[in-house]
Every structure is written in structure tokens, then in C-alpha cells.
Write an enzyme that holds these catalytic residues in place. Structure first.
Site, mmCIF file in Angstrom:
data_model
loop_
_atom_site.group_PDB
_atom_site.id
_atom_site.type_symbol
_atom_site.label_atom_id
_atom_site.label_comp_id
_atom_site.label_asym_id
_atom_site.label_seq_id
_atom_site.Cartn_x
_atom_site.Cartn_y
_atom_site.Cartn_z
ATOM 1 N N ASP A 125 0.855 -1.196 0.000
ATOM 2 C CA ASP A 125 0.000 0.000 0.000
ATOM 3 C C ASP A 125 0.886 1.239 0.000
ATOM 4 O O ASP A 125 1.792 1.353 0.814
ATOM 5 C CB ASP A 125 -0.915 -0.031 1.232
ATOM 6 C CG ASP A 125 -1.847 -1.234 1.151
ATOM 7 O OD1 ASP A 125 -2.264 -1.576 0.038
ATOM 8 O OD2 ASP A 125 -2.142 -1.821 2.201
ATOM 9 N N ASP A 161 2.058 -0.142 -8.754
ATOM 10 C CA ASP A 161 1.296 0.488 -9.838
ATOM 11 C C ASP A 161 1.345 2.005 -9.713
ATOM 12 O O ASP A 161 0.806 2.706 -10.558
ATOM 13 C CB ASP A 161 -0.169 0.011 -9.797
ATOM 14 C CG ASP A 161 -0.809 0.306 -8.455
ATOM 15 O OD1 ASP A 161 -0.174 0.015 -7.413
ATOM 16 O OD2 ASP A 161 -1.934 0.834 -8.429
ATOM 17 N N PHE A 190 2.092 -11.612 -11.986
ATOM 18 C CA PHE A 190 1.424 -12.842 -11.578
ATOM 19 C C PHE A 190 0.913 -12.834 -10.145
ATOM 20 O O PHE A 190 0.329 -13.817 -9.701
ATOM 21 C CB PHE A 190 2.358 -14.044 -11.796
ATOM 22 C CG PHE A 190 2.702 -14.224 -13.242
ATOM 23 C CD1 PHE A 190 1.753 -14.687 -14.134
ATOM 24 C CD2 PHE A 190 3.956 -13.885 -13.725
ATOM 25 C CE1 PHE A 190 2.045 -14.825 -15.486
ATOM 26 C CE2 PHE A 190 4.264 -14.015 -15.069
ATOM 27 C CZ PHE A 190 3.307 -14.489 -15.954
HETATM 28 C C1 LIG Z 1 -2.367 -4.174 -2.500
HETATM 29 S S1 LIG Z 1 -2.238 -5.660 -1.581
HETATM 30 C C2 LIG Z 1 -1.087 -6.635 -2.568
HETATM 31 C C3 LIG Z 1 -1.134 -8.098 -2.211
HETATM 32 C C4 LIG Z 1 -0.143 -8.978 -3.011
HETATM 33 N N1 LIG Z 1 1.229 -8.596 -2.762
HETATM 34 C C5 LIG Z 1 -0.440 -8.901 -4.494
HETATM 35 O O1 LIG Z 1 0.383 -8.343 -5.230
HETATM 36 O O2 LIG Z 1 -1.494 -9.413 -4.896
HETATM 37 C C6 LIG Z 1 -1.212 -5.163 -0.220
HETATM 38 C C7 LIG Z 1 -1.242 -6.189 0.912
HETATM 39 O O3 LIG Z 1 -0.193 -5.863 1.818
HETATM 40 C C8 LIG Z 1 -0.682 -5.988 3.139
HETATM 41 N N2 LIG Z 1 0.142 -5.111 3.981
HETATM 42 C C9 LIG Z 1 0.175 -3.750 3.969
HETATM 43 N N3 LIG Z 1 1.066 -3.300 4.868
HETATM 44 C C10 LIG Z 1 1.616 -4.403 5.445
HETATM 45 C C11 LIG Z 1 2.596 -4.604 6.461
HETATM 46 N N4 LIG Z 1 3.185 -3.569 7.049
HETATM 47 N N5 LIG Z 1 2.898 -5.871 6.805
HETATM 48 C C12 LIG Z 1 2.306 -6.933 6.215
HETATM 49 N N6 LIG Z 1 1.356 -6.810 5.259
HETATM 50 C C13 LIG Z 1 1.025 -5.571 4.877
HETATM 51 C C14 LIG Z 1 -2.132 -5.561 3.048
HETATM 52 O O4 LIG Z 1 -2.891 -6.069 4.136
HETATM 53 C C15 LIG Z 1 -2.531 -6.184 1.701
HETATM 54 O O5 LIG Z 1 -3.006 -7.489 1.848
#
Ligand SMILES: C[S@@+](CC[C@H](N)C(=O)[O-])C[C@H]1O[C@@H](n2cnc3c(N)ncnc32)[C@H](O)[C@@H]1O
Length: 216
Positions: A125, A161, A190
Site C-alpha cells: 500500500d 502500480d 502474476f
Molecule cells: C495491495 S495488496 C497486494 C497483495 C499482493 N502482494 C499482491 O500483489 O497481490 C497489499 C497487501 O499488503 C498488506 N500489507 C500492507 N502493509 C503491510 C505490512 N506492514 N505488513 C504486512 N502486510 C502488509 C495488506 O494487508 C494487503 O493485503
């Protein structure tokens, strides 16, 4: 809301929950400020780690494709980690473990020096507002911890992105001594979000980086 309802349904299903609990590292272990990597996996192997793995589409496919490697995925959201663990448990993967934790805690405090061969960071994020900066996964101190925990010649694959955020992550890695590598970024197209952005025609900014030589 729908995501939370689905997570609740998955967790009430005894078979799915038993499958998930073989994969998910319990909260007690996650809060002990240590992680015993050899105890987590049936055999010793190179370790790949995905930070912010979401529902785990990429790392599950990678763990299936590379049975001679071990994989650790960290996901902050408990509901997402549980759905991911249930999916991984159904696939019978024994070279993948999932930890429900903040990726920054895992890298800064839990992982031993030189223990990771490859990090995957896909679409973390971005938290674009200045007041949300504290939530960002990649920061200069995180870059130092990534370098410490990577093995010699270890790699980090990064994708986003959001172009300014991607460029900022790339500059932080370069400033931390990482060198850009021509290695392909395996999850850029992917991972769950990678596939979604690709289908929507959105650009993806991705690059790979090699660990700094810490002896210099
Ligand atoms: C936009 S999604 C992308 C998920 C995956 N990497 C993908 O490309 O499909 C971002 C994910 O990162 C997790 N996330 C955000 N900050 C995080 C942190 N500090 N530690 C672990 N997970 C985190 C969110 O909960 C979310 O599931």
C-alpha cells in the site's frame, strides 16, 4: 465487508480451519520476537519471503513450482491471512508458511542475518499522504534491515502500480547500497494485484535489486 464475511465463513468450516492451521503460524509464536526458521519447514532449503502477500496467489504458485525452496509469507490483515492459509492448506503445501504480522516487525526483529535468499514486495500500500508516511512498508530503516537479512547475492523484487512510489522505493534501495539487477520480477504480472492491474491496462513499475556487499 464481503471480504470479512468470507473470512468468517472460511474460519467456521472445520476442514478449512484445520488445513489453515497447519500453515498459519500462531499469534503466540509471532509475538515471541524470535522465529525458529529450521523448525518451521520439513527440510533445510533456500528461503524466499513475500512481504504483504495478500491472498497469496503469487507465493502459492511459486511454492508449487519450486518444491526445493522454502517460502515464508507475511500478511498484516488477519482475515486475509486466514483465507490465504486455508487456500494454501487445501493445496497441501509443506514448503510454505504464513505469518500474520507486520512485515516491518518480521524483517526488523525476527529474521536472522543472511537468512533470506529472495524478497518479493508487490504492490505494498503506497500511503501517499505525508501524514500516513508511518504506515509505509519500505523506508530507509527497512532497507537496512532487508540488507541485513539477505544472504550474499540475495535479491529483492519490487513492483508497484504507483509510479512515484515505485521510484521512491527504487531510490531508497539504491541509497541503501542495493544495485539494480536485470533479473526478471517474477510476481509483477502474476501476483493477485499484478494480474488485476495488467487486465485493467494499468502500468506496472517493477525492478529487481541485488544486496549490497556488506563487507565493503
Ligand atoms: C495491495 S495488496 C497486494 C497483495 C499482493 N502482494 C499482491 O500483489 O497481490 C497489499 C497487501 O499488503 C498488506 N500489507 C500492507 N502493509 C503491510 C505490512 N506492514 N505488513 C504486512 N502486510 C502488509 C495488506 O494487508 C494487503 O493485503
Amino acid at each position: 465487508m464481503a471480504r470479512l464475511r468470507k473470512a468468517g465463513r472460511v474460519w467456521r468450516d472445520a476442514t478449512a480451519r484445520a488445513d489453515a492451521e497447519r500453515i498459519l503460524i500462531g499469534d503466540a509464536a509471532a509475538s515471541a520476537l524470535t522465529i525458529d526458521l529450521p523448525a518451521l519447514f520439513p527440510s533445510k532449503a533456500l528461503l524466499e519471503v513475500e512481504l504483504g502477500a495478500g491472498r497469496g496467489d503469487f507465493i502459492m504458485a511459486r511454492a508449487m513450482a519450486c518444491p526445493d525452496r522454502n517460502f515464508l509469507a507475511v500478511e498484516l490483515a488477519a482475515s486475509v491471512a486466514r483465507v490465504f492459509a486455508a487456500r494454501a492448506g487445501r493445496r497441501g503445501l509443506n514448503n510454505l508458511r504464513i505469518i500474520r504480522a507486520d512485515a516491518r516487525t518480521l524483517v526488523n526483529l525476527l529474521l536472522p542475518d543472511g537468512s533470506v535468499s529472495v524478497y518479493h514486495i508487490y504492490f505494498p500500500d503506497p500511503w501517499p499522504k505525508a501524514r500516513h508516511e508511518k504506515h509505509r512498508m519500505v523506508s530507509p530503516s527497512m532497507v537496512a534491515a532487508l540488507a541485513r537479512t539477505l544472504a550474499t547475492a540475495g535479491l529483492i523484487h519490487v513492483a508497484s502500480d504507483v509510479e512515484p512510489w515505485a521510484r521512491q522505493m527504487f531510490s531508497m534501495l539504491t541509497a541503501g547500497g542495493f544495485s539494480e539487477s536485470p533479473a526478471e520480477v517474477p510476481g509483477a504480472r502474476f501476483s493477485g494485484f499484478g494480474r488485476k492491474y495488467l487486465a485493467a491496462g494499468r502500468p506496472i513499475f517493477a525492478s529487481s535489486f541485488r544486496r549490497p556487499d556488506l563487507t565493503e
